[in-house]
Design a protein around this motif. Sequence first.
Motif, PDB file in Angstrom:
ATOM      1  N   VAL A  78      -5.796   2.280  -3.402  1.00 38.91           N
ATOM      2  CA  VAL A  78      -3.981   2.597  -3.329  1.00 38.91           C
ATOM      3  C   VAL A  78      -3.284   1.189  -2.241  1.00 38.91           C
ATOM      4  O   VAL A  78      -4.562   0.584  -1.709  1.00 38.91           O
ATOM      5  CB  VAL A  78      -3.015   3.147  -3.444  1.00 38.91           C
ATOM      6  N   ALA A  79      -1.789   0.755  -2.118  1.00 36.56           N
ATOM      7  CA  ALA A  79      -1.674  -0.026  -1.643  1.00 36.56           C
ATOM      8  C   ALA A  79      -2.079   0.039  -0.044  1.00 36.56           C
ATOM      9  O   ALA A  79      -2.378  -0.850   0.303  1.00 36.56           O
ATOM     10  CB  ALA A  79       0.137   0.092  -2.167  1.00 36.56           C
ATOM     11  N   GLY A  80      -1.841   1.084   0.322  1.00 41.79           N
ATOM     12  CA  GLY A  80      -2.506   0.924   1.717  1.00 41.79           C
ATOM     13  C   GLY A  80      -3.458   1.317   1.559  1.00 41.79           C
ATOM     14  O   GLY A  80      -4.039   1.241   3.283  1.00 41.79           O
ATOM     15  N   ASP A  81      -4.961   1.010   1.321  1.00 42.03           N
ATOM     16  CA  ASP A  81      -5.607   0.601   1.205  1.00 42.03           C
ATOM     17  C   ASP A  81      -6.277  -0.474   1.759  1.00 42.03           C
ATOM     18  O   ASP A  81      -6.396  -1.049   2.770  1.00 42.03           O
ATOM     19  CB  ASP A  81      -6.684   0.773   0.213  1.00 42.03           C
ATOM     20  N   LEU A  82      -5.059  -1.370   1.672  1.00 49.15           N
ATOM     21  CA  LEU A  82      -4.710  -2.794   0.897  1.00 49.15           C
ATOM     22  C   LEU A  82      -4.761  -2.791   2.366  1.00 49.15           C
ATOM     23  O   LEU A  82      -5.250  -4.532   2.963  1.00 49.15           O
ATOM     24  CB  LEU A  82      -4.160  -3.482   0.744  1.00 49.15           C
ATOM     25  N   THR A  83      -4.018  -1.990   3.592  1.00 50.69           N
ATOM     26  CA  THR A  83      -3.924  -2.688   4.766  1.00 50.69           C
ATOM     27  C   THR A  83      -4.308  -1.952   5.986  1.00 50.69           C
ATOM     28  O   THR A  83      -4.379  -2.520   7.232  1.00 50.69           O
ATOM     29  CB  THR A  83      -1.555  -2.139   4.824  1.00 50.69           C
ATOM     30  N   LYS A  84      -4.987  -0.882   5.326  1.00 51.82           N
ATOM     31  CA  LYS A  84      -6.113  -0.341   6.464  1.00 51.82           C
ATOM     32  C   LYS A  84      -7.587  -1.154   6.813  1.00 51.82           C
ATOM     33  O   LYS A  84      -8.283  -1.137   7.211  1.00 51.82           O
ATOM     34  CB  LYS A  84      -5.968   0.685   5.597  1.00 51.82           C
ATOM     35  N   PHE A  85      -8.125  -2.171   5.418  1.00 55.91           N
ATOM     36  CA  PHE A  85      -9.191  -2.089   4.832  1.00 55.91           C
ATOM     37  C   PHE A  85      -8.715  -3.980   5.026  1.00 55.91           C
ATOM     38  O   PHE A  85      -8.781  -4.102   3.424  1.00 55.91           O
ATOM     39  CB  PHE A  85     -10.050  -1.355   4.235  1.00 55.91           C
ATOM     40  N   THR A  86      -8.775  -4.862   5.609  1.00 51.67           N
ATOM     41  CA  THR A  86      -8.341  -5.894   4.849  1.00 51.67           C
ATOM     42  C   THR A  86      -9.305  -7.344   5.439  1.00 51.67           C
ATOM     43  O   THR A  86      -8.256  -8.679   5.096  1.00 51.67           O
ATOM     44  CB  THR A  86      -7.336  -6.289   6.529  1.00 51.67           C
ATOM     45  N   ALA A  87     -10.516  -6.773   6.128  1.00 54.86           N
ATOM     46  CA  ALA A  87     -11.833  -7.488   5.335  1.00 54.86           C
ATOM     47  C   ALA A  87     -11.410  -9.154   4.274  1.00 54.86           C
ATOM     48  O   ALA A  87     -10.925  -8.028   3.117  1.00 54.86           O
ATOM     49  CB  ALA A  87     -12.709  -7.292   5.499  1.00 54.86           C
ATOM     50  N   THR A  88     -11.000  -9.795   3.743  1.00 52.80           N
ATOM     51  CA  THR A  88     -10.697 -11.032   2.176  1.00 52.80           C
ATOM     52  C   THR A  88     -11.527 -11.785   2.291  1.00 52.80           C
ATOM     53  O   THR A  88     -12.252 -12.078   3.371  1.00 52.80           O
ATOM     54  CB  THR A  88      -9.610 -11.256   3.010  1.00 52.80           C
ATOM     55  N   SER A  89     -11.849 -12.391   0.877  1.00 53.66           N
ATOM     56  CA  SER A  89     -12.622 -13.435   1.020  1.00 53.66           C
ATOM     57  C   SER A  89     -11.864 -14.727   1.080  1.00 53.66           C
ATOM     58  O   SER A  89     -11.652 -15.888   0.478  1.00 53.66           O
ATOM     59  CB  SER A  89     -13.220 -13.325  -0.611  1.00 53.66           C
TER      60      SER A  89
END
Length: 396
Positions: free
Chosen positions: A178-189
């Motif tokens: 969900v949207a909130g997950d994208l701000t909690k787990f922010t490791a990105t490629s």
Amino acid sequence: MSYEGPPPSRHRVPGWLARHRLGVTLGAAAVVVIAAGGVYLGSGAAQPEPSNAANALEYPPSPAGQPASPGATVPASATPSASTTPSPGATPSTAAAPKVPATGWVPVDRAAWKTQADAYRALKVDPVPAGVGNLPEFRADCQYSHRLPDDPIVAPGLPGASHMHSFVGNKAVDANTVAGDLTKFTATSCKPVQDHSAYWVPTLYDNATGKPVETTGFRVYYRSLAKNSTGQMPMPNGLRMISGDAKKKKPTPRGATGQFYCAFYGPGDLDGIARSTNGNWPICGGDATLHFMMQFPDCWDGKHLDSPNHKDHVAYGSSNSCPTSHPVRIPAITFDIQYPAKGTPAGYYLSSDKEGKSASSMHGDAFVMWDVNTMNKRTRNCVQGRRTCDNYGYQK
């Protein structure tokens, strides 16, 4: 150097293409000028500090007087199975039921959007260094992250329910995101790291070996397709949308719209020097490799983060304006994808069409989540200011 390629579809050539310093001429003997290696990561330039004060958005209840979002209830198939039933004598579990992303008409958090919009309007454009180009865009350069048969937009809460997808960007994405997950787990490629979004496409497979072919370069442009920047606004966080049609299964012979194309430094043929046996896939000459470009809408209804078909809440504008039904002009996302493959007689297939083995089912999903200050500043400086920006700001 800006990454160049042909337009996403040959029936619509956006204005930015004609203005690119390194152009593309379409035709039987087209000239393609592509940055060597396809997609570059930006320099090690300093990046602004993230500010996530307005980022942690979950999907809100429907506004007063508005019906609840269709499909927002938990599907029976996504609820816990017998494994959640306590065994005899066991202490009943107090754990919360797993979250399931909302579906249907998902309303925007009006207060959060107003806060972001007000902050955007109050921003001043940064001083523009000499030599900056006039292409109204900024970007994120991404690498392959992971592969799952999941789709948190089309099949939320249902792991394994989708054809295989190749994900770039946020590394924690799965069917339950969900949207909130994208701000909690922010490791990105992706670079910049202030882009917490998730992007995905159907996995490409080598038809001869059945092995996946993963992207070696995945550039996500946020740009203006219009001739002016009147009414330009940033992207709202949590926006979800799809470009393309996973169910389309038409042949993609030489010259067809929606096909993969060949690109590299120097002159060459977009359609390849030859075709696969079934005619659907180009075989590239010289140093060229397979590429695909995909364009998303640039107008938003201002009310919903998603819709039942994941398309109705956004729309394509004209060269000068957005339709009255979708009055908010947002940056147009464009996927520019490079694959480490030259083409073979056996060709390829997408996970969305293993039987037909054409490219027409190619599609893309975008689940947008940026650091709000970064999104606002890049939109103000680059898209509204009509200046060329790379991953970190103005590009010289």
